[in-house]
Design a protein around this motif. Structure first.
Motif, short mmCIF file in Angstrom:
data_model
loop_
_atom_site.label_atom_id
_atom_site.label_comp_id
_atom_site.label_asym_id
_atom_site.label_seq_id
_atom_site.Cartn_x
_atom_site.Cartn_y
_atom_site.Cartn_z
N ARG A 175 0.85 -1.21 0.00
CA ARG A 175 0.00 0.00 0.00
C ARG A 175 0.87 1.25 0.00
N THR A 176 1.92 1.25 0.83
CA THR A 176 2.84 2.38 0.89
C THR A 176 3.58 2.53 -0.44
N PHE A 177 4.04 1.41 -0.99
CA PHE A 177 4.76 1.42 -2.26
C PHE A 177 3.86 1.97 -3.37
N SER A 178 2.60 1.57 -3.36
CA SER A 178 1.66 2.06 -4.37
C SER A 178 1.46 3.57 -4.23
N SER A 179 1.34 4.05 -2.99
CA SER A 179 1.18 5.49 -2.76
C SER A 179 2.40 6.27 -3.25
N SER A 180 3.57 5.67 -3.07
CA SER A 180 4.81 6.35 -3.47
C SER A 180 4.92 6.50 -4.99
N ARG A 181 4.09 5.79 -5.74
CA ARG A 181 4.15 5.83 -7.21
C ARG A 181 2.99 6.64 -7.81
N HIS A 182 2.34 7.43 -6.97
CA HIS A 182 1.25 8.28 -7.47
C HIS A 182 1.80 9.24 -8.53
N PRO A 183 1.05 9.49 -9.60
CA PRO A 183 1.56 10.34 -10.70
C PRO A 183 1.89 11.76 -10.28
N VAL A 184 1.24 12.26 -9.21
CA VAL A 184 1.49 13.64 -8.76
C VAL A 184 2.27 13.64 -7.44
N SER A 185 1.70 13.00 -6.43
CA SER A 185 2.30 13.05 -5.08
C SER A 185 3.19 11.83 -4.83
N TRP A 186 4.06 11.51 -5.78
CA TRP A 186 4.98 10.39 -5.64
C TRP A 186 6.14 10.79 -4.74
N TYR A 187 6.81 9.76 -4.23
CA TYR A 187 8.07 9.97 -3.51
C TYR A 187 8.92 8.71 -3.70
N PRO A 188 10.24 8.82 -3.61
CA PRO A 188 11.11 7.66 -3.83
C PRO A 188 11.05 6.70 -2.65
N PHE A 189 10.40 5.57 -2.84
CA PHE A 189 10.12 4.64 -1.75
C PHE A 189 11.38 4.23 -0.99
N ALA A 190 12.41 3.79 -1.68
CA ALA A 190 13.62 3.30 -1.01
C ALA A 190 14.36 4.42 -0.29
N HIS A 233 4.67 3.19 7.90
CA HIS A 233 3.22 3.15 7.67
C HIS A 233 2.58 4.48 8.04
N ARG A 234 2.97 5.02 9.20
CA ARG A 234 2.39 6.29 9.65
C ARG A 234 2.83 7.45 8.77
N PHE A 235 4.08 7.41 8.28
CA PHE A 235 4.54 8.47 7.38
C PHE A 235 3.69 8.48 6.11
N ASN A 236 3.44 7.32 5.55
CA ASN A 236 2.65 7.27 4.32
C ASN A 236 1.24 7.81 4.56
N PRO A 268 -3.72 21.23 -1.37
CA PRO A 268 -3.39 20.49 -2.60
C PRO A 268 -2.57 19.25 -2.27
N ARG A 269 -2.41 18.39 -3.25
CA ARG A 269 -1.57 17.22 -3.08
C ARG A 269 -0.10 17.63 -2.95
N LEU A 270 0.62 16.84 -2.15
CA LEU A 270 2.04 17.12 -1.99
C LEU A 270 2.82 16.65 -3.20
N THR A 271 4.00 17.24 -3.39
CA THR A 271 4.94 16.76 -4.39
C THR A 271 6.25 16.44 -3.69
N VAL A 272 7.14 15.83 -4.41
CA VAL A 272 8.42 15.44 -3.81
C VAL A 272 9.19 16.66 -3.31
N MET A 273 8.89 17.83 -3.85
CA MET A 273 9.56 19.06 -3.39
C MET A 273 9.14 19.43 -1.97
N ASP A 274 8.03 18.88 -1.51
CA ASP A 274 7.55 19.17 -0.15
C ASP A 274 8.11 18.20 0.89
N PHE A 275 8.89 17.23 0.44
CA PHE A 275 9.29 16.15 1.34
C PHE A 275 10.03 16.65 2.58
N GLU A 276 11.01 17.49 2.40
CA GLU A 276 11.82 17.93 3.54
C GLU A 276 10.96 18.59 4.61
#
Length: 360
Positions: free
Chosen positions: A225-240, A282-285, A294-302
């Motif tokens: 579920r977390t891996f799938s969320s990390s591959r969202h076309p907009v709010s993706w993040y690098p899972f590993a 799990h909680r982070f996801n 709005p949806r987050l982007t990888v630029m919001d990660f920090e």
């Protein structure tokens, strides 16, 4: 000064009013610090006697640890006779008074008064009841050393064990996709930065890989579920890469003793640590995908990860953190209870409608 405190303590224990006030004070301190009087007396004595050994935490985050956090209260290699001789009489007296007036230690006090009592067993029971957690306290330092060693062990591409574990991570996350070669852009699909994942483990060593593999193979539903969320076309993040950041967060909580209560409660071993890591991911996801407008982007990660760490620190302070397996079980039971309530409400509504139709 020792004589003065002896007189003060004698006066307190001889006066019902002063003793009641003193117990009220101890209760307030206990609620604030979550420690018992016996623990505070012993800990203060250990500070005074300098019974410390330092642990070398050689990581990129060492600058965040102050001098006190870099020390582990481990008793030096003294014989029991040397330890006993080093303890000030006032400390012994305060411990004796604390045990004498503790309602929680009635059984242990009677055992101490019994000539045939097993002193070591009684001491272990007292420490367990009063927050020392017996051998668990030393076990938490052993666990810290083990995790540190793993975090400082570099990934070695020539080591077949390391390579097999990395391949195990790929198969757990991408069971239907074959890896074309060892060095390939495919690694980016599970959140690594380049052709060779080995370079991404430099910060947390093999511990970063251990944690990812444990999560992906032990809590497969949550991890997928977390891996799938990390591959969202907009709010993706690098899972590993995020997983390695989660490892850094978990190891930091271990090093700075923020996890002590958690470890005392759930076990001071690698499985308890790994379950905490899974809980964090799990909680982070959940925290990440909760931001929809709005949806987050990888630029919001920090920024978001900083907020998340603050939230986790509060949970650790309030003793709310738990193994992911237990957290998931609680959520399942809450969901079942909610469904039962909804079903009961539907039954009530249907009964009311039927009765009304019958009347009409």
């Amino acid at each position: 000064m020792t004589l003065f405190w002896l007189l003060v303590l004698n006066r307190i224990y001889q006066s019902p009013v002063l003793l009641a006030l003193y117990k009220f004070y101890k209760t307030c301190v206990h609620l604030t610090t979550m420690t018992s009087e016996l623990y505070r007396i012993s800990n203060a004595a250990a500070h005074q006697l300098g019974w410390y050994n330092e642990l070398a935490f050689l990581s990129n985050d060492d600058s965040e640890l102050d001098e006190e956090q870099e020390k582990s209260p481990l008793i030096k290699s003294l014989s029991p006779q040397e330890q006993e001789a080093a303890i000030p009489p006032l400390v012994v007296y305060r411990i004796d008074r604390s045990i004498l007036f503790s309602k929680q230690l009635d059984a242990e006090r009677r055992s101490l008064e019994n000539a045939s009592g097993q002193l070591d067993e009684v001491a272990d029971m007292i420490m367990a009841k009063k927050g020392f957690a017996g051998s668990k306290k030393s076990e938490t330092y052993v666990l810290t050393i083990q995790i540190n060693e793993r975090a400082h062990t570099k990934y070695d591409s020539t080591n077949s064990v390391h390579e097999q574990k990395l391949l195990k991570l790929w198969k757990a996350l991408m069971p239907d996709t074959e890896l074309e070669s060892r060095l390939t852009q495919q690694w980016a699909e599970i959140g690594f930065q380049g052709n060779d994942p080995a370079t991404d483990f430099r910060g947390m060593g093999l511990q970063g890989l251990d944690d990812l593999v444990y999560y992906a193979t032990t809590h497969t539903d949550s991890a997928q579920r977390t891996f799938s969320s990390s591959r969202h076309p907009v709010s993706w993040y690098p899972f590993a890469i995020v997983g390695i950041n989660i490892t850094q967060c978990a190891v930091q909580a271990l090093r700075t003793r923020q996890m002590q209560y958690y470890l005392y409660k759930y076990g001071a071993d690698k499985k308890a640590y790994s379950e905490f890591y899974c809980y964090l991911y799990h909680r982070f996801n959940d925290f990440w995908i909760s931001h929809e407008q709005p949806r987050l982007t990888v630029m919001d990660f920090e920024m978001i990860f900083k907020e998340f760490k603050t939230q986790i620190n509060k949970e650790l302070m309030r003793h709310k953190a738990m193994p992911l397996s237990e957290w998931l079980e609680q959520r399942r039971m809450e969901q079942e209870e909610l469904q039962q309530q909804q079903q009961q409400q539907e039954d009530v509504d249907n009964t009311y409608i039927n009765e009304k139709q019958h009347v009409d």
